[in-house]
Scaffold this motif. Structure first.
Motif, PDB file in Angstrom:
ATOM      1  N   ALA A  19       0.831  -1.200   0.000  1.00 39.11           N
ATOM      2  CA  ALA A  19       0.000   0.000   0.000  1.00 39.11           C
ATOM      3  C   ALA A  19       0.870   1.256   0.000  1.00 39.11           C
ATOM      4  N   ALA A  20       1.963   1.246   0.774  1.00 37.31           N
ATOM      5  CA  ALA A  20       2.846   2.406   0.835  1.00 37.31           C
ATOM      6  C   ALA A  20       3.500   2.647  -0.528  1.00 37.31           C
ATOM      7  N   ARG A  21       3.840   1.568  -1.216  1.00 31.43           N
ATOM      8  CA  ARG A  21       4.470   1.687  -2.520  1.00 31.43           C
ATOM      9  C   ARG A  21       3.519   2.347  -3.516  1.00 31.43           C
ATOM     10  N   ASN A  22       2.223   2.158  -3.366  1.00 39.64           N
ATOM     11  CA  ASN A  22       1.230   2.705  -4.279  1.00 39.64           C
ATOM     12  C   ASN A  22       0.563   3.976  -3.758  1.00 39.64           C
ATOM     13  N   ALA A  23       1.098   4.576  -2.702  1.00 36.76           N
ATOM     14  CA  ALA A  23       0.482   5.760  -2.099  1.00 36.76           C
ATOM     15  C   ALA A  23       0.530   6.943  -3.066  1.00 36.76           C
ATOM     16  N   PHE A  24      -0.485   7.780  -2.991  1.00 35.35           N
ATOM     17  CA  PHE A  24      -0.578   8.986  -3.801  1.00 35.35           C
ATOM     18  C   PHE A  24       0.596   9.887  -3.429  1.00 35.35           C
ATOM     19  N   ALA A  25       1.393  10.286  -4.403  1.00 40.99           N
ATOM     20  CA  ALA A  25       2.584  11.090  -4.145  1.00 40.99           C
ATOM     21  C   ALA A  25       2.750  12.161  -5.212  1.00 40.99           C
ATOM     22  N   LEU A  26       3.290  13.300  -4.808  1.00 46.33           N
ATOM     23  CA  LEU A  26       3.574  14.425  -5.693  1.00 46.33           C
ATOM     24  C   LEU A  26       5.061  14.723  -5.608  1.00 46.33           C
ATOM     25  N   SER A  27       5.678  15.023  -6.749  1.00 49.26           N
ATOM     26  CA  SER A  27       7.104  15.344  -6.753  1.00 49.26           C
ATOM     27  C   SER A  27       7.402  16.381  -7.831  1.00 49.26           C
ATOM     28  N   SER A  28       8.609  16.908  -7.779  1.00 46.73           N
ATOM     29  CA  SER A  28       9.079  17.857  -8.781  1.00 46.73           C
ATOM     30  C   SER A  28      10.532  17.550  -9.095  1.00 46.73           C
ATOM     31  N   GLY A  47       9.578  43.337  -7.505  1.00 44.75           N
ATOM     32  CA  GLY A  47      10.623  44.348  -7.501  1.00 44.75           C
ATOM     33  C   GLY A  47      11.982  43.714  -7.749  1.00 44.75           C
ATOM     34  N   GLY A  48      12.970  44.553  -7.978  1.00 38.64           N
ATOM     35  CA  GLY A  48      14.305  44.056  -8.292  1.00 38.64           C
ATOM     36  C   GLY A  48      14.387  43.645  -9.755  1.00 38.64           C
ATOM     37  N   ASN A  49      15.599  43.438 -10.197  1.00 40.64           N
ATOM     38  CA  ASN A  49      15.799  43.102 -11.610  1.00 40.64           C
ATOM     39  C   ASN A  49      16.622  41.833 -11.770  1.00 40.64           C
ATOM     40  N   ASP A  50      16.413  40.845 -10.921  1.00 42.63           N
ATOM     41  CA  ASP A  50      17.174  39.608 -11.009  1.00 42.63           C
ATOM     42  C   ASP A  50      16.724  38.832 -12.249  1.00 42.63           C
ATOM     43  N   PRO A  51      17.591  38.677 -13.256  1.00 45.00           N
ATOM     44  CA  PRO A  51      17.189  37.994 -14.482  1.00 45.00           C
ATOM     45  C   PRO A  51      16.917  36.502 -14.300  1.00 45.00           C
ATOM     46  N   ALA A  52      17.333  35.935 -13.181  1.00 40.56           N
ATOM     47  CA  ALA A  52      17.082  34.510 -12.926  1.00 40.56           C
ATOM     48  C   ALA A  52      15.618  34.263 -12.563  1.00 40.56           C
ATOM     49  N   LYS A  53      14.919  35.296 -12.096  1.00 37.77           N
ATOM     50  CA  LYS A  53      13.506  35.164 -11.724  1.00 37.77           C
ATOM     51  C   LYS A  53      12.654  35.227 -12.983  1.00 37.77           C
ATOM     52  N   LYS A  54      11.871  34.158 -13.241  1.00 41.32           N
ATOM     53  CA  LYS A  54      11.082  34.082 -14.477  1.00 41.32           C
ATOM     54  C   LYS A  54       9.592  33.847 -14.228  1.00 41.32           C
ATOM     55  N   ASN A  55       9.178  33.599 -12.969  1.00 39.47           N
ATOM     56  CA  ASN A  55       7.780  33.320 -12.628  1.00 39.47           C
ATOM     57  C   ASN A  55       7.240  32.110 -13.401  1.00 39.47           C
ATOM     58  N   GLU A  56       8.077  31.095 -13.566  1.00 45.34           N
ATOM     59  CA  GLU A  56       7.675  29.869 -14.250  1.00 45.34           C
ATOM     60  C   GLU A  56       7.212  28.836 -13.222  1.00 45.34           C
ATOM     61  N   SER A  57       6.073  28.238 -13.471  1.00 46.39           N
ATOM     62  CA  SER A  57       5.606  27.177 -12.585  1.00 46.39           C
ATOM     63  C   SER A  57       6.586  26.002 -12.655  1.00 46.39           C
ATOM     64  N   PRO A  58       6.780  25.305 -11.535  1.00 46.96           N
ATOM     65  CA  PRO A  58       7.696  24.169 -11.553  1.00 46.96           C
ATOM     66  C   PRO A  58       7.065  22.948 -12.217  1.00 46.96           C
ATOM     67  N   PRO A  59       7.905  22.064 -12.754  1.00 47.52           N
ATOM     68  CA  PRO A  59       7.359  20.808 -13.258  1.00 47.52           C
ATOM     69  C   PRO A  59       6.883  19.971 -12.073  1.00 47.52           C
ATOM     70  N   LEU A  60       5.722  19.366 -12.196  1.00 48.27           N
ATOM     71  CA  LEU A  60       5.159  18.536 -11.129  1.00 48.27           C
ATOM     72  C   LEU A  60       4.707  17.207 -11.722  1.00 48.27           C
ATOM     73  N   ALA A  61       4.853  16.141 -10.947  1.00 45.30           N
ATOM     74  CA  ALA A  61       4.400  14.814 -11.391  1.00 45.30           C
ATOM     75  C   ALA A  61       3.789  14.091 -10.201  1.00 45.30           C
ATOM     76  N   PRO A 100       4.077  20.304 -17.116  1.00 45.51           N
ATOM     77  CA  PRO A 100       5.390  20.761 -17.547  1.00 45.51           C
ATOM     78  C   PRO A 100       5.802  22.008 -16.773  1.00 45.51           C
ATOM     79  N   GLN A 101       7.059  22.348 -16.852  1.00 47.37           N
ATOM     80  CA  GLN A 101       7.505  23.627 -16.305  1.00 47.37           C
ATOM     81  C   GLN A 101       6.907  24.733 -17.145  1.00 47.37           C
ATOM     82  N   ASN A 102       6.534  25.816 -16.489  1.00 44.63           N
ATOM     83  CA  ASN A 102       6.059  27.030 -17.141  1.00 44.63           C
ATOM     84  C   ASN A 102       4.728  26.846 -17.874  1.00 44.63           C
ATOM     85  N   VAL A 103       3.714  26.390 -17.141  1.00 48.52           N
ATOM     86  CA  VAL A 103       2.366  26.347 -17.707  1.00 48.52           C
ATOM     87  C   VAL A 103       2.007  27.780 -18.082  1.00 48.52           C
ATOM     88  N   GLN A 104       1.493  27.967 -19.273  1.00 50.57           N
ATOM     89  CA  GLN A 104       1.188  29.316 -19.758  1.00 50.57           C
ATOM     90  C   GLN A 104       0.238  30.061 -18.826  1.00 50.57           C
TER      91      GLN A 104
END
Length: 183
Positions: A19-28, A47-61, A100-104
């Motif tokens: 049962a533990a092996r088949n438990a509902f799980a979320l990961s990225s 605020g700020g101008n950090d070019p690394a910040k893109k506001n992209e959603s993370p990939p989830l599975a 996927p990463q960066n859902v529109q």
């Protein structure tokens, strides 16, 4: 005794282990549970101008969802800021097991087809994902995937609030899994 009959070291699983092996799980693939979220997932409206910040959603599975699931929904909250809801995506088809990463940032994103997102009425004012925006503190963000008992949340539309969507999702949920990230 039955396990002893297995030749060549085959494993014998107890019902609890199975049962533990088949438990509902979320990961990225972007961060480990409880780990640091990469800057690409942080907001660009804080605020700020950090070019690394893109506001992209993370990939989830996810895996191990209840067999009766007819669709999925994901709700992201800032646990350190009064459970502020940063993202709601719902009507994710039952055959889908990842985002996927960066859902529109649109009400009806092309991937996953058929899904809908709630309009974020905050610093960004956009549909979909609003990344972490805590410039001076580290906050914990929770992503929860819900398996739903219906294919569509027909009571929601493009004008629904994040709170109304979260209530509808909770009411239709037949199981959930979560992951947290720090930012």
């Amino acid at each position: 005794m039955f396990c002893a009959l297995f030749a060549l070291g085959a494993a014998c699983l107890s019902p609890a282990a199975s049962a533990a092996r088949n438990a509902f799980a979320l990961s990225s693939t972007a961060f480990a549970n409880g780990g640091l979220m990469p800057k690409v997932h942080e907001c660009t409206s804080g605020g700020g101008n950090d070019p690394a910040k893109k506001n992209e959603s993370p990939p989830l599975a996810w895996s191990g969802a209840p067999a009766a699931a007819k669709s999925y929904a994901i709700v992201m909250r800032d646990l350190d800021n009064a459970n502020l809801i940063h993202w709601v995506i719902y009507d994710i088809p039952a055959a889908t097991v990842s985002l996927p990463q960066n859902v529109q940032h649109v009400y009806r994103p092309p991937a996953p087809a058929g899904s809908r997102q709630v309009y974020y009425r905050g610093s960004a004012s956009l549909y979909g994902y609003q990344g972490p925006c805590s410039p001076s503190t580290v906050n914990t963000y929770e992503f929860v995937v819900h398996a739903l008992d219906r294919a569509s949340l027909t009571g929601l539309n493009s004008g629904s609030s994040t709170q109304a969507a979260a209530r509808a999702i909770t009411a239709a949920s037949i199981g959930s899994a979560r992951i947290t990230g720090e930012s």
